[in-house]
Design a protein around this motif. Structure first.
Motif, PDB file in Angstrom:
ATOM      1  N   LEU A 119       0.851  -1.184   0.000  1.00  0.00           N
ATOM      2  CA  LEU A 119       0.000   0.000   0.000  1.00  0.00           C
ATOM      3  C   LEU A 119       0.888   1.235   0.000  1.00  0.00           C
ATOM      4  CD1 LEU A 119      -2.660   1.607   0.444  1.00  0.00           C
ATOM      5  CD2 LEU A 119      -2.364   1.210   2.907  1.00  0.00           C
ATOM      6  N   ALA A 120       0.749   2.062  -1.025  1.00  0.00           N
ATOM      7  CA  ALA A 120       1.489   3.323  -1.099  1.00  0.00           C
ATOM      8  C   ALA A 120       0.576   4.440  -0.619  1.00  0.00           C
ATOM      9  CB  ALA A 120       1.963   3.587  -2.524  1.00  0.00           C
ATOM     10  N   VAL A 121       0.966   5.104   0.464  1.00  0.00           N
ATOM     11  CA  VAL A 121       0.197   6.214   1.025  1.00  0.00           C
ATOM     12  C   VAL A 121       0.917   7.506   0.668  1.00  0.00           C
ATOM     13  CG1 VAL A 121      -0.805   7.231   3.092  1.00  0.00           C
ATOM     14  CG2 VAL A 121      -0.568   4.749   2.910  1.00  0.00           C
ATOM     15  N   VAL A 122       0.190   8.416   0.004  1.00  0.00           N
ATOM     16  CA  VAL A 122       0.798   9.663  -0.459  1.00  0.00           C
ATOM     17  C   VAL A 122       0.041  10.832   0.155  1.00  0.00           C
ATOM     18  CG1 VAL A 122       1.649  10.933  -2.470  1.00  0.00           C
ATOM     19  CG2 VAL A 122       1.229   8.470  -2.653  1.00  0.00           C
ATOM     20  N   MET A 123       0.659  11.486   1.115  1.00  0.00           N
ATOM     21  CA  MET A 123       0.045  12.646   1.755  1.00  0.00           C
ATOM     22  C   MET A 123       1.119  13.464   2.460  1.00  0.00           C
ATOM     23  SD  MET A 123      -2.015  10.703   4.834  1.00  0.00           S
ATOM     24  CE  MET A 123      -3.400  11.657   4.346  1.00  0.00           C
ATOM     25  N   GLN A 124       0.801  14.702   2.774  1.00  0.00           N
ATOM     26  CA  GLN A 124       1.783  15.609   3.353  1.00  0.00           C
ATOM     27  C   GLN A 124       1.896  15.474   4.860  1.00  0.00           C
ATOM     28  OE1 GLN A 124       0.363  19.367   1.851  1.00  0.00           O
ATOM     29  NE2 GLN A 124       1.447  19.138  -0.106  1.00  0.00           N
ATOM     30  N   ASP A 125       0.934  14.871   5.490  1.00  0.00           N
ATOM     31  CA  ASP A 125       0.938  14.711   6.950  1.00  0.00           C
ATOM     32  C   ASP A 125       1.743  13.474   7.330  1.00  0.00           C
ATOM     33  OD1 ASP A 125       0.441  14.420   9.644  1.00  0.00           O
ATOM     34  OD2 ASP A 125      -1.715  14.815   9.496  1.00  0.00           O
ATOM     35  N   GLY A 126       3.021  13.683   7.664  1.00  0.00           N
ATOM     36  CA  GLY A 126       3.893  12.563   8.002  1.00  0.00           C
ATOM     37  C   GLY A 126       3.461  11.822   9.250  1.00  0.00           C
ATOM     38  N   GLU A 127       2.912  12.528  10.238  1.00  0.00           N
ATOM     39  CA  GLU A 127       2.477  11.892  11.468  1.00  0.00           C
ATOM     40  C   GLU A 127       1.309  10.939  11.213  1.00  0.00           C
ATOM     41  OE1 GLU A 127       2.323  10.636  15.275  1.00  0.00           O
ATOM     42  OE2 GLU A 127       3.900  11.828  14.317  1.00  0.00           O
ATOM     43  N   LEU A 173      -1.823  -0.884  -4.352  1.00  0.00           N
ATOM     44  CA  LEU A 173      -2.904   0.055  -4.064  1.00  0.00           C
ATOM     45  C   LEU A 173      -2.285   1.388  -3.668  1.00  0.00           C
ATOM     46  CD1 LEU A 173      -5.995   0.548  -3.636  1.00  0.00           C
ATOM     47  CD2 LEU A 173      -5.644  -0.104  -1.249  1.00  0.00           C
ATOM     48  N   VAL A 174      -2.822   2.479  -4.205  1.00  0.00           N
ATOM     49  CA  VAL A 174      -2.387   3.825  -3.850  1.00  0.00           C
ATOM     50  C   VAL A 174      -3.513   4.515  -3.103  1.00  0.00           C
ATOM     51  CG1 VAL A 174      -1.713   6.099  -4.713  1.00  0.00           C
ATOM     52  CG2 VAL A 174      -0.793   4.035  -5.787  1.00  0.00           C
ATOM     53  N   ALA A 175      -3.200   5.068  -1.937  1.00  0.00           N
ATOM     54  CA  ALA A 175      -4.148   5.873  -1.175  1.00  0.00           C
ATOM     55  C   ALA A 175      -3.517   7.249  -1.004  1.00  0.00           C
ATOM     56  CB  ALA A 175      -4.441   5.238   0.181  1.00  0.00           C
ATOM     57  N   ALA A 176      -4.177   8.284  -1.513  1.00  0.00           N
ATOM     58  CA  ALA A 176      -3.545   9.602  -1.537  1.00  0.00           C
ATOM     59  C   ALA A 176      -4.555  10.707  -1.344  1.00  0.00           C
ATOM     60  CB  ALA A 176      -2.811   9.799  -2.867  1.00  0.00           C
ATOM     61  N   GLU A 177      -4.057  11.857  -0.885  1.00  0.00           N
ATOM     62  CA  GLU A 177      -4.886  13.046  -0.841  1.00  0.00           C
ATOM     63  C   GLU A 177      -5.259  13.444  -2.266  1.00  0.00           C
ATOM     64  OE1 GLU A 177      -3.446  15.363   3.139  1.00  0.00           O
ATOM     65  OE2 GLU A 177      -2.018  15.299   1.460  1.00  0.00           O
ATOM     66  N   PRO A 178      -6.438  14.016  -2.468  1.00  0.00           N
ATOM     67  CA  PRO A 178      -6.944  14.262  -3.830  1.00  0.00           C
ATOM     68  C   PRO A 178      -5.986  14.991  -4.754  1.00  0.00           C
ATOM     69  CG  PRO A 178      -8.673  14.648  -2.225  1.00  0.00           C
ATOM     70  CD  PRO A 178      -7.428  14.401  -1.434  1.00  0.00           C
ATOM     71  N   GLU A 179      -5.353  16.073  -4.272  1.00  0.00           N
ATOM     72  CA  GLU A 179      -4.486  16.834  -5.162  1.00  0.00           C
ATOM     73  C   GLU A 179      -3.242  16.043  -5.559  1.00  0.00           C
ATOM     74  OE1 GLU A 179      -3.732  18.148  -0.859  1.00  0.00           O
ATOM     75  OE2 GLU A 179      -5.430  17.664  -2.172  1.00  0.00           O
ATOM     76  N   LEU A 180      -2.736  15.212  -4.651  1.00  0.00           N
ATOM     77  CA  LEU A 180      -1.588  14.375  -4.968  1.00  0.00           C
ATOM     78  C   LEU A 180      -1.984  13.228  -5.885  1.00  0.00           C
ATOM     79  CD1 LEU A 180       0.096  14.281  -1.438  1.00  0.00           C
ATOM     80  CD2 LEU A 180       0.755  15.663  -3.417  1.00  0.00           C
ATOM     81  N   SER A 226       1.789  -4.329   3.533  1.00  0.00           N
ATOM     82  CA  SER A 226       2.923  -3.534   3.999  1.00  0.00           C
ATOM     83  C   SER A 226       2.693  -2.124   3.479  1.00  0.00           C
ATOM     84  CB  SER A 226       4.249  -4.085   3.474  1.00  0.00           C
ATOM     85  OG  SER A 226       4.298  -4.046   2.058  1.00  0.00           O
ATOM     86  N   VAL A 227       3.150  -1.131   4.234  1.00  0.00           N
ATOM     87  CA  VAL A 227       2.868   0.266   3.910  1.00  0.00           C
ATOM     88  C   VAL A 227       4.159   1.005   3.592  1.00  0.00           C
ATOM     89  CG1 VAL A 227       1.897   2.442   4.743  1.00  0.00           C
ATOM     90  CG2 VAL A 227       0.827   0.273   5.384  1.00  0.00           C
ATOM     91  N   THR A 228       4.160   1.717   2.477  1.00  0.00           N
ATOM     92  CA  THR A 228       5.242   2.628   2.125  1.00  0.00           C
ATOM     93  C   THR A 228       4.659   4.015   1.974  1.00  0.00           C
ATOM     94  OG1 THR A 228       6.457   0.883   0.969  1.00  0.00           O
ATOM     95  CG2 THR A 228       7.068   3.148   0.471  1.00  0.00           C
ATOM     96  N   ALA A 229       5.261   4.997   2.679  1.00  0.00           N
ATOM     97  CA  ALA A 229       4.705   6.337   2.737  1.00  0.00           C
ATOM     98  C   ALA A 229       5.518   7.317   1.896  1.00  0.00           C
ATOM     99  CB  ALA A 229       4.649   6.816   4.183  1.00  0.00           C
ATOM    100  N   PHE A 230       4.815   8.260   1.275  1.00  0.00           N
ATOM    101  CA  PHE A 230       5.452   9.304   0.460  1.00  0.00           C
ATOM    102  C   PHE A 230       4.787  10.638   0.777  1.00  0.00           C
ATOM    103  CE2 PHE A 230       5.361   5.303  -1.863  1.00  0.00           C
ATOM    104  CZ  PHE A 230       6.695   5.106  -2.199  1.00  0.00           C
ATOM    105  N   THR A 231       5.606  11.680   0.900  1.00  0.00           N
ATOM    106  CA  THR A 231       5.059  13.011   1.193  1.00  0.00           C
ATOM    107  C   THR A 231       4.855  13.838  -0.072  1.00  0.00           C
ATOM    108  OG1 THR A 231       7.299  13.836   1.578  1.00  0.00           O
ATOM    109  CG2 THR A 231       6.042  13.084   3.511  1.00  0.00           C
TER     110      THR A 231
END
Length: 367
Positions: free
Chosen positions: A5-13, A54-61, A32-37
């Motif tokens: 799962l690739a999570v793409v968002m600016q909130d690192g916490e 699977l990609v889960a991201a904030e709309p603009e990203l 397994s989760v891999t995070a991107f800011t």
């Protein structure tokens, strides 16, 4: 198999809390989760050849990534449903177990998507297969068959929508809910009639997924008058709307027990119309009277649609089930005092066999 799962968002916490939860929960066996800011960081990761499931991201990203991840299932993580315009949305701020459940369900639907040619049940609603279950009398087990067919289709990996169009909807008793407490068919019908352009977004936001049924559905009409005044044109519009999401291979319609213009409209748009009856002479007599009326009322149109209609005998037993009705459904004694969805292995197996026949186009024609 363990998916990434690739999570793409600016909130690192936020991403850290999500990754920590997955690692220490039963979901660690599946994810397994891999995070991107940033979208660029995710893009570089994919360009290096790493598999992302699977990609889960904030709309603009997510918009920045949409061309790169066209073949990867993606979900927009939003503050409010409907804000992104994406077909798949999940609330960002909800309990992590519910968020992971939603992500897992979206991914399961995506990897279970079969090729269109494999469904073999393509109907006339924008290419989406429509199977309608109807009858000429009440109490023959029509809703039990419709729900089991939806489950059988979902279990086979077909993306399935269960649409109940009964005047008196009792499916919620089987599904374990009273069908109240939220917006449902009444509101969807209003969206279609008043502002069709937003109806698709409404459907995507308010449909529900039943994990046992393995199908999507919308809660029942909360205003009975809306169902009683439902027109054939309304029913056709509902089918078209669901099909136009392009998210479903099968729409399973739970129809009524009346032979009217609504049934004619459903027959026109269905790949198959299953007519449920039993060996009871009264039930058989009512079915024959209804068919005679249909031939008189719709003439050549009805005759042209005859190949779509299949007789399904329910509550059969012994020699009747084995010989006279090879596509019959067994009598389930425990349902005499109440029904529990999928509680009979014998009934489930018979319905799955029936669905297989339908998908192969081998079910016997009505005579």
């Amino acid at each position: 198999m363990r998916y990434l799962l690739a999570v793409v968002m600016q909130d690192g916490e936020y991403m850290k809390r999500l990754a920590d939860y997955v690692r220490d929960s039963p979901y660690s066996e599946s994810w397994s989760v891999t995070a991107f800011t940033s979208a660029d960081a995710c893009r570089r990761y994919i360009d290096k050849g790493y598999d992302v499931h699977l990609v889960a991201a904030e709309p603009e990203l997510l918009k920045e990534l949409e061309h790169l991840i066209a073949a990867i299932p993606a979900v927009a993580l939003v503050d409010k449903l409907g804000e992104s315009g994406a077909l798949r949305e999940l609330l960002k701020y909800q309990s992590l177990p519910m968020l992971l459940k939603g992500l897992t369900e979206w991914h399961s639907r995506s990897i279970g998507k079969p090729a269109r040619s494999a469904t073999a049940a393509s109907g006339q609603a924008s290419g989406c297969g429509v199977i309608t279950v109807s009858s000429s009398a009440g109490g023959v087990g029509k809703t039990a068959l419709a729900l089991h067919l939806a489950h059988a289709a979902g279990t086979r990996g077909l993306r399935t929508f269960y649409l109940n169009l009964e005047r008196w909807n009792t499916s919620m008793l089987w599904l374990g809910t009273d069908g109240t407490g939220g917006e449902g068919m009444s509101e969807l019908l209003y969206e279609i009639k008043a502002k069709f352009s937003t109806a698709r977004q409404w459907l995507v936001r308010h449909r529900q997924y039943h994990p046992l049924l393995k199908s999507d559905y919308v809660s029942a009409f909360n205003n009975v008058e809306d169902r009683l005044t439902l027109t054939p044109e309304d029913a056709s519009a509902l089918l078209e709307l669901i099909a136009e999401t392009e998210e479903y291979d099968v729409i399973l319609v739970d129809g009524d027990d009346t032979c009217d213009d609504m049934r004619a409209a459903l027959m026109e748009r269905s790949r198959y119309m299953l007519m449920v009856l039993t060996e009871d002479p009264v039930i058989v007599g009512k079915h024959e009277l209804a068919m005679a009326y249909a031939r008189q009322r719709w003439g050549e149109e009805f005759q042209a649609a005859q190949d779509k209609m299949k007789l399904v005998y329910n509550k059969s037993s012994g020699m009747q089930l084995r010989v006279r009705h090879p596509y019959g459904l067994p009598f389930v004694h425990e349902w005499q005092t109440g029904g529990t969805l999928l509680s009979s292995p014998q009934f489930r197996a018979a319905v799955d066999k029936l669905l297989e026949r339908l998908l192969e186009g081998e079910c016997a024609h009505v005579r």
